[in-house]
Scaffold this active site. Structure first.
Site, PDB file in Angstrom:
ATOM      1  CG  LEU A  22       8.643   6.134   9.904  1.00 59.79           C
ATOM      2  CD1 LEU A  22       7.365   6.527  10.641  1.00 59.79           C
ATOM      3  CD2 LEU A  22       9.622   7.289   9.869  1.00 59.79           C
ATOM      4  CB  CYS A  68       3.172  -3.376  13.992  1.00 60.87           C
ATOM      5  SG  CYS A  68       3.617  -1.944  15.003  1.00 60.87           S
ATOM      6  N   GLY A  71       0.034   5.105   2.992  1.00 66.36           N
ATOM      7  CA  GLY A  71      -0.804   4.186   2.230  1.00 66.36           C
ATOM      8  C   GLY A  71      -2.152   3.919   2.861  1.00 66.36           C
ATOM      9  CG  ASP A  93      -2.055  -1.013   1.098  1.00 67.70           C
ATOM     10  OD1 ASP A  93      -2.439  -1.345  -0.035  1.00 67.70           O
ATOM     11  OD2 ASP A  93      -2.538  -1.485   2.142  1.00 67.70           O
ATOM     12  CB  CYS A 105       1.283   4.264  15.607  1.00 68.56           C
ATOM     13  SG  CYS A 105       2.713   4.272  14.494  1.00 68.56           S
TER      14      CYS A 105
END
EC number: 2.8.1.13
Length: 377
Positions: A40, A208, A133, A20, A109
């Protein structure tokens, strides 16, 4: 109103290493913008490879992002934001669970990293916008203001996790995928046509920074390991034990490990979590019905609403909409549901919509449960 900027911009494209963000960066460059890619680095100790569709921020991801930038033909850098990510996202996540709340780290985030730390640095370096994205749409009004709207394709809409963006952040946000009525397979096909090797890379899911998906184990490692406590029914009778109240969420059904069925034989759900005395209360599904809530730390995608209004609300990233009335009183958002909803937990975000427009979001502090004759008797 228009959904695209008319003049070329200096754009910093956040590239995660996924399909994406790569296609978003490619579209921004194709539209004539001066694009620079940045990956990042959010993990202090990144793994070399991802575990299937879990996790992110691995060395493999940074390499995939760099290869995509090379194909697009844009400069590329890696920025280390691991310490900021740990403080603002990971530590916040752990503290919220320790307090018996259910946080959404993706919202945090977006608020603290992608559209605060990253955006601040981008603006300081002379960039006009940050491109990601995400599937959402920025609408430009004739008076120069901007609005955040749902993506054209509701099946992929991610505006819920962007509801924390304020007016300043929204003014420098770009979402090239948001106004495209395409399936994910078509996005992958576009990536393949563009020669992007990430075309077939699986999407990330779950949290994540918990690559193995074991949230309870992750929390236990940071909150002192197993801490046995009682599982109680609505009457306060002990019906089981657990190894840490932080391992539960409101509305949870599976994994309760109660040795015997409820008197009526029906499933039991987590109703309340008390970190003070380390207890978890369970009961029937109808006890989860919520009629109202209060929410704190409101953030508005534009001007704060004045007086009570009728909106739709979304309570989780992949949840549906429900009609509500809402009013901001002394900095606290008061929300009343037209019909009761279930599984609402303190710590979650409530995001308000006016049609497809994102009005803003706030963090749920308290809920009001629907009165039940059986519970009152």
């Amino acid at each position: 109103m228009t959904q695209t900027s008319q003049r070329p911009l200096r754009v910093l494209a956040a590239m995660s290493g996924g399909v994406d963000s790569a296609v978003a960066a490619a579209r921004a460059a194709e539209a004539g913008h001066d694009v620079t890619g940045v990956h990042l680095a959010l993990s202090a100790n990144p793994q070399s490879f991802r575990t299937g569709a879990r996790g992110c921020c691995t060395i493999e991801d940074s390499r995939d992002a760099r290869r995509a930038a090379d194909v697009i033909g844009i400069p590329f850098y890696v920025w280390d934001l691991a310490e900021r990510f740990r403080e603002d996202v990971v530590d916040d996540f752990v503290a919220e669970y320790e307090a018996g709340r259910t946080p959404n780290p993706c919202l945090r985030c977006n608020e603290k990293i992608k559209f605060a730390a990253l955006l601040d640095k981008a603006l300081a370096l002379g960039f006009d916008a940050v491109c990601t994205g995400h599937y959402a749409t920025v609408v430009f009004n004739e008076d120069g203001t901007r609005e955040l709207h749902r993506a054209s394709d509701m099946a992929k809409d991610q505006s819920y996790v962007l509801g924390v963006l304020d007016e300043k952040q929204l003014a420098h946000a770009m979402f090239p995928l948001g106004d495209t009525l395409t399936t994910k397979d078509e996005i992958r096909a576009e990536a393949e046509r563009r020669g992007l090797a990430v075309a077939k890379k699986p999407d990330s899911h779950d949290i994540c920074f918990i690559a193995d998906g074991d949230t309870q184990g992750f929390l236990a490692g940071r909150l002192g390991g197993p801490a046995e406590g009682d599982i109680l029914d609505e009457a306060g009778t002990k019906v089981g034990t657990h190894e840490g109240a932080f391992g539960f969420t409101i509305g949870q059904r599976k994994g309760l490990r109660i040795g015997h069925p409820a008197p009526d034989g029906k499933p039991r759900y987590v109703l309340d979590i008390s970190p003070v005395n380390n207890t978890v209360t369970v009961g029937p599904v109808e006890a989860l019905d919520v009629t109202a809530l209060t929410a704190i730390k409101p953030r508005w995608c534009g001007t704060a609403p004045a007086g009570p209004g009728t909106y739709t609300a979304q309570l989780r990233a992949h949840g549906g909409e429900t009609e509500v009335t809402a009013e901001l009183v002394d900095g606290t958002l008061s929300v009343t549901f037209t019909e009761p909803v279930r599984g609402v937990a303190p710590g979650q975000a409530v995001v308000l919509y006016d049609g497809t427009r994102v009005v803003g979001s706030a963090t749920i502090a308290t809920t009001v449960r629907k009165e039940r004759a059986s519970a009152a008797g």
